[in-house]
Write an enzyme that holds these catalytic residues in place. Structure first.
Site, PDB file in Angstrom:
ATOM      1  N   ASN A 161       0.807  -1.311  -0.367  1.00 56.82           N
ATOM      2  CA  ASN A 161      -0.155  -0.114  -0.109  1.00 56.82           C
ATOM      3  C   ASN A 161       0.968   1.122  -0.128  1.00 56.82           C
ATOM      4  O   ASN A 161       0.545   2.236  -0.761  1.00 56.82           O
ATOM      5  CB  ASN A 161      -0.921   0.204   1.050  1.00 56.82           C
ATOM      6  CG  ASN A 161      -0.203  -0.147   2.499  1.00 56.82           C
ATOM      7  OD1 ASN A 161       0.686  -0.662   2.600  1.00 56.82           O
ATOM      8  ND2 ASN A 161      -0.922   0.529   3.393  1.00 56.82           N
ATOM      9  N   GLU A 210       3.386  -5.252  12.524  1.00 62.87           N
ATOM     10  CA  GLU A 210       2.420  -4.150  12.149  1.00 62.87           C
ATOM     11  C   GLU A 210       1.336  -4.682  11.212  1.00 62.87           C
ATOM     12  O   GLU A 210       1.619  -4.867  10.143  1.00 62.87           O
ATOM     13  CB  GLU A 210       3.185  -3.039  11.590  1.00 62.87           C
ATOM     14  CG  GLU A 210       4.494  -2.444  12.166  1.00 62.87           C
ATOM     15  CD  GLU A 210       4.049  -1.823  13.583  1.00 62.87           C
ATOM     16  OE1 GLU A 210       2.853  -1.265  13.931  1.00 62.87           O
ATOM     17  OE2 GLU A 210       5.010  -1.675  14.459  1.00 62.87           O
ATOM     18  N   GLU A 227       7.432   0.382  16.340  1.00 59.85           N
ATOM     19  CA  GLU A 227       8.557   0.793  15.563  1.00 59.85           C
ATOM     20  C   GLU A 227       8.604   2.558  15.639  1.00 59.85           C
ATOM     21  O   GLU A 227       7.623   3.025  16.395  1.00 59.85           O
ATOM     22  CB  GLU A 227       8.097   0.556  13.733  1.00 59.85           C
ATOM     23  CG  GLU A 227       8.170  -1.076  13.663  1.00 59.85           C
ATOM     24  CD  GLU A 227       7.961  -1.445  12.229  1.00 59.85           C
ATOM     25  OE1 GLU A 227       7.564  -0.549  11.265  1.00 59.85           O
ATOM     26  OE2 GLU A 227       8.152  -2.603  12.215  1.00 59.85           O
ATOM     27  N   CYS A 251      -3.118   1.750   6.106  1.00 61.77           N
ATOM     28  CA  CYS A 251      -3.790   0.968   7.331  1.00 61.77           C
ATOM     29  C   CYS A 251      -4.199   1.899   8.539  1.00 61.77           C
ATOM     30  O   CYS A 251      -4.980   1.629   9.417  1.00 61.77           O
ATOM     31  CB  CYS A 251      -2.483   0.148   7.893  1.00 61.77           C
ATOM     32  SG  CYS A 251      -1.011   1.233   8.232  1.00 61.77           S
TER      33      CYS A 251
HETATM   34  P1  NDP Z   1       0.211  -9.387   3.183  1.00 61.71           P
HETATM   35  O1  NDP Z   1       0.097  -9.891   4.616  1.00 61.71           O
HETATM   36  O2  NDP Z   1      -0.752 -10.193   2.135  1.00 61.71           O
HETATM   37  O3  NDP Z   1       1.525  -9.269   2.611  1.00 61.71           O
HETATM   38  C1  NDP Z   1       2.491  -8.582   3.234  1.00 61.71           C
HETATM   39  C2  NDP Z   1       3.749  -8.934   2.845  1.00 61.71           C
HETATM   40  O4  NDP Z   1       4.219 -10.371   3.477  1.00 61.71           O
HETATM   41  C3  NDP Z   1       3.976  -9.034   1.356  1.00 61.71           C
HETATM   42  O5  NDP Z   1       5.255  -8.889   1.193  1.00 61.71           O
HETATM   43  C4  NDP Z   1       3.702 -10.621   0.984  1.00 61.71           C
HETATM   44  O6  NDP Z   1       4.187 -11.163   0.003  1.00 61.71           O
HETATM   45  C5  NDP Z   1       4.445 -11.474   2.390  1.00 61.71           C
HETATM   46  N1  NDP Z   1       3.985 -12.736   2.715  1.00 61.71           N
HETATM   47  C6  NDP Z   1       2.761 -13.178   2.469  1.00 61.71           C
HETATM   48  N2  NDP Z   1       2.611 -14.313   3.016  1.00 61.71           N
HETATM   49  C7  NDP Z   1       3.783 -14.585   3.721  1.00 61.71           C
HETATM   50  C8  NDP Z   1       4.454 -15.674   4.341  1.00 61.71           C
HETATM   51  N3  NDP Z   1       3.843 -16.689   4.651  1.00 61.71           N
HETATM   52  N4  NDP Z   1       5.539 -15.482   4.961  1.00 61.71           N
HETATM   53  C9  NDP Z   1       6.363 -14.202   4.793  1.00 61.71           C
HETATM   54  N5  NDP Z   1       5.846 -13.388   4.124  1.00 61.71           N
HETATM   55  C10 NDP Z   1       4.536 -13.374   3.416  1.00 61.71           C
HETATM   56  O7  NDP Z   1      -0.504  -7.715   3.230  1.00 61.71           O
HETATM   57  P2  NDP Z   1      -0.863  -6.931   1.921  1.00 61.71           P
HETATM   58  O8  NDP Z   1       0.449  -6.788   1.054  1.00 61.71           O
HETATM   59  O9  NDP Z   1      -2.156  -7.329   1.231  1.00 61.71           O
HETATM   60  O10 NDP Z   1      -0.804  -5.556   2.743  1.00 61.71           O
HETATM   61  C11 NDP Z   1      -2.065  -5.048   3.305  1.00 61.71           C
HETATM   62  C12 NDP Z   1      -2.450  -5.349   4.688  1.00 61.71           C
HETATM   63  O11 NDP Z   1      -1.068  -4.769   5.338  1.00 61.71           O
HETATM   64  C13 NDP Z   1      -3.421  -4.660   5.541  1.00 61.71           C
HETATM   65  O12 NDP Z   1      -4.065  -5.764   6.230  1.00 61.71           O
HETATM   66  C14 NDP Z   1      -3.165  -3.660   6.159  1.00 61.71           C
HETATM   67  O13 NDP Z   1      -3.842  -3.209   7.120  1.00 61.71           O
HETATM   68  C15 NDP Z   1      -1.611  -3.794   6.686  1.00 61.71           C
HETATM   69  N6  NDP Z   1      -0.920  -2.894   6.758  1.00 61.71           N
HETATM   70  C16 NDP Z   1      -0.436  -2.474   8.158  1.00 61.71           C
HETATM   71  C17 NDP Z   1       0.296  -1.590   8.409  1.00 61.71           C
HETATM   72  C18 NDP Z   1       0.609  -1.321   9.837  1.00 61.71           C
HETATM   73  O14 NDP Z   1       1.350  -0.262   9.945  1.00 61.71           O
HETATM   74  N7  NDP Z   1       0.167  -1.688  11.104  1.00 61.71           N
HETATM   75  C19 NDP Z   1       0.580  -0.356   7.407  1.00 61.71           C
HETATM   76  C20 NDP Z   1       0.143  -0.721   6.086  1.00 61.71           C
HETATM   77  C21 NDP Z   1      -0.731  -1.989   5.930  1.00 61.71           C
HETATM   78  P3  NDP Z   1       3.169 -11.175  -1.287  1.00 61.71           P
HETATM   79  O15 NDP Z   1       2.971  -9.862  -1.647  1.00 61.71           O
HETATM   80  O16 NDP Z   1       3.925 -12.237  -2.246  1.00 61.71           O
HETATM   81  O17 NDP Z   1       1.810 -11.732  -0.728  1.00 61.71           O
END
Ligand code: NDP
Length: 481
Positions: free
Chosen positions: A150, A248, A461, A282
């Site tokens: 995002n 996060e 963080e 988020c």
């Molecule tokens: P995901 O959880 O789908 O993916 C995040 C990252 O993790 C990607 O690089 C993804 O790779 C990777 N990933 C997926 N599965 C695994 C695994 N089993 N082991 C290790 N890495 C893995 O999130 P999104 O990318 O869809 O992002 C949106 C989410 O992020 C929302 O829920 C949002 O709320 C949250 N978010 C939270 C924030 C915070 O500060 N709390 C800030 C911004 C977003 P791949 O792309 O290949 O799936």
């Protein structure tokens, strides 16, 4: 078609598998680059080089490491337009937003942690006249960093910068959906002369490259930003290995509006807190609670402003709402809108995909959507939608709105609009979230602790919290003989 490369041992490399993944421009629905489909072999190789680089990097002085980070920041700044364009094409966000928020913040992340590490100190405890305890804070070796799509470069660098500043080497994976600016960062690191192996960027899927990072025994800490489900899976692997973890995760942030607030300021900001970056932040407020006396007025004024937002080509200067990041996410958001209607909600405005003429005719766009009439416990008010969709809910008392605001599994951020300072303090103590914004939204000071409670995350963080996470405290007890 350009094929992106991994960045291992200071050079750009092809993936071990020689396989590539299509990378889509969400505003056109077309593939525009390809990225490495990396797996365990690539991560293993990166870890070997990071291990080799660690002694040299960790023994540099804080000023010397900071110097490299400042150089990287300056080079990103120099290429601001190219970075902003890449971020906009990869993610679908308006170009002007990438240029004014995402990329400047990535620059700031490097600058901030470069400065912070030179001010970092640790404690000493004068125990008695002949005993002194002091805390040594040392880097632990190799950190794994995994980030979402995002705010691609913004969140990627938020993790990498403090890890490097503290003296660790890093293996980092950006989201496979938005890899472009992370790739450009590797080119910048080469230009800045960052020592080889200090930062390694591995592209690919979460379940392959990501899980190889999380499960690698030599990676001592994992910092992850993403969905709660993925965070749980990561914790399931990393916790039994006793890794340090910073998670996060998702949110379902409440915005609570009292009639005594500064109405105009609240209205302007609530449009932003709902729909900036297509609602894919988020920290966006997705459930808007409004004091009953002003509900009808707010409903009307808010809908008017939302209808005036322009959904369109992310590259155009007057676009407010760009494309949704992927077809899969586009379908997920539409599913939730449909579910909200089936659960008894009424759409006040929006609710439909948008067809854009010309260049973006096959892109994934959704109107900014406002829904009312839903119970606060229904699924669309409990689960994270992460798109341009908000719900309106009236309330009568402080107790009632607190109960509703705190009713989800999440606790990332909340927004409170009131002119009553006593109420603001009283409620801030009772809201279950890691951040409370009073009469503002997204005002960030990088020194503050950032993170969520409940299922929104573990750990904090930002500022000194990040530098503490990326160092291992060692108690040294000295008796003077
Ligand atoms: P995901 O959880 O789908 O993916 C995040 C990252 O993790 C990607 O690089 C993804 O790779 C990777 N990933 C997926 N599965 C695994 C695994 N089993 N082991 C290790 N890495 C893995 O999130 P999104 O990318 O869809 O992002 C949106 C989410 O992020 C929302 O829920 C949002 O709320 C949250 N978010 C939270 C924030 C915070 O500060 N709390 C800030 C911004 C977003 P791949 O792309 O290949 O799936």
């Amino acid at each position: 078609m350009e094929k992106l490369k991994n960045y291992i041992d200071g050079i750009l490399t092809t993936p071990y598998s020689n396989n590539y993944i299509n990378n889509y421009d969400p505003s056109t629905g077309e593939v525009f680059t390809m990225l490495p489909d990396s797996d365990k072999e690539d991560v293993d190789l990166a870890v070997q080089y990071a291990e080799k680089a660690f002694p040299g990097w960790s023994e540099l002085s804080a000023e010397e490491r900071a110097g490299f980070l400042f150089d990287i920041a300056a080079l990103i700044k120099k290429n601001l337009d190219e970075f902003a364009l890449a971020e906009s094409r990869d993610n679908g966000k308006p170009y002007h937003l990438a240029k004014s928020v995402d990329i400047p913040r990535a620059v700031k992340n490097f600058e901030f942690f470069a400065s912070a590490v030179t001010q970092f100190s640790s404690e000493s405890h004068f125990t008695s006249s002949d005993v002194l305890n002091y805390t040594l804070r040392q880097p632990f070796g190799i950190a794994g960093a995994i980030s979402p799509w995002n705010l691609p470069l913004y969140l990627f660098t938020w993790k990498i910068a403090p890890a490097l500043a503290s003296g660790n080497c890093v293996i980092a994976k950006p989201s496979e959906i938005t890899p472009l600016t992370a790739f450009m960062l590797s080119e910048i690191c080469i230009e800045a002369g960052l020592p080889r192996g200090v930062l390694n960027i591995i592209h690919g899927y979460g379940h392959k490259a990501g899980s190889a990072i999380v499960s690698h025994p030599k990676i001592k800490a994992v910092t992850f930003t993403g969905g709660t489900k993925t965070g749980r899976a990561i914790a399931g692997v990393a916790s039994p290995m006793f890794k340090k973890l910073s998670l996060e995760l998702g949110g379902k942030n409440p915005v609570m509006i009292f009639k005594d607030c500064n109405y105009e300021e609240m209205l302007e900001t609530t449009v932003k807190s709902s729909f900036t970056n297509q609602g894919e932040i988020c920290l966006c407020g997705s459930r808007i609670f409004i004091e009953k006396e002003i509900y009808d007025k707010f409903r009307k004024d808010f809908a008017e402003k939302v209808k005036a937002l322009k959904t369109g080509d992310p590259l155009k200067e007057d676009t407010d709402i760009g494309a949704i990041v992927s077809k899969q996410h586009f379908e997920k958001i539409l599913y939730y809108i449909d579910l909200a209607v089936r659960e008894g909600g009424t759409i006040i405005c929006g609710g439909n995909p948008v067809e854009i003429k010309g260049r973006c005719k096959n892109g994934w766009f959704i109107e900014p959507t406002v829904i009312e009439g839903l119970d606060h416990k229904c699924t669309p008010n409990q689960e994270e939608i992460f798109g341009p969709v908000v719900t309106l809910i009236p309330f009568e008392t402080e107790e009632e709105v607190l109960e509703m605001a705190n009713s989800t599994e999440y606790g990332l951020a909340s927004v409170l609009w009131t002119g009553d300072l006593s109420r603001a303090h009283r409620m801030s103590a009772k809201i279950k979230s890691g951040i409370v914004w009073i009469n503002c939204w997204m005002v960030r000071d990088l020194r503050t602790p950032f993170g969520g409670v409940k299922n929104s995350g573990v750990g904090r963080e930002g500022g000194l919290e990040a530098l503490r996470f990326f160092t291992e405290p060692k108690n040294v007890c000295l008796k003077i003989l």
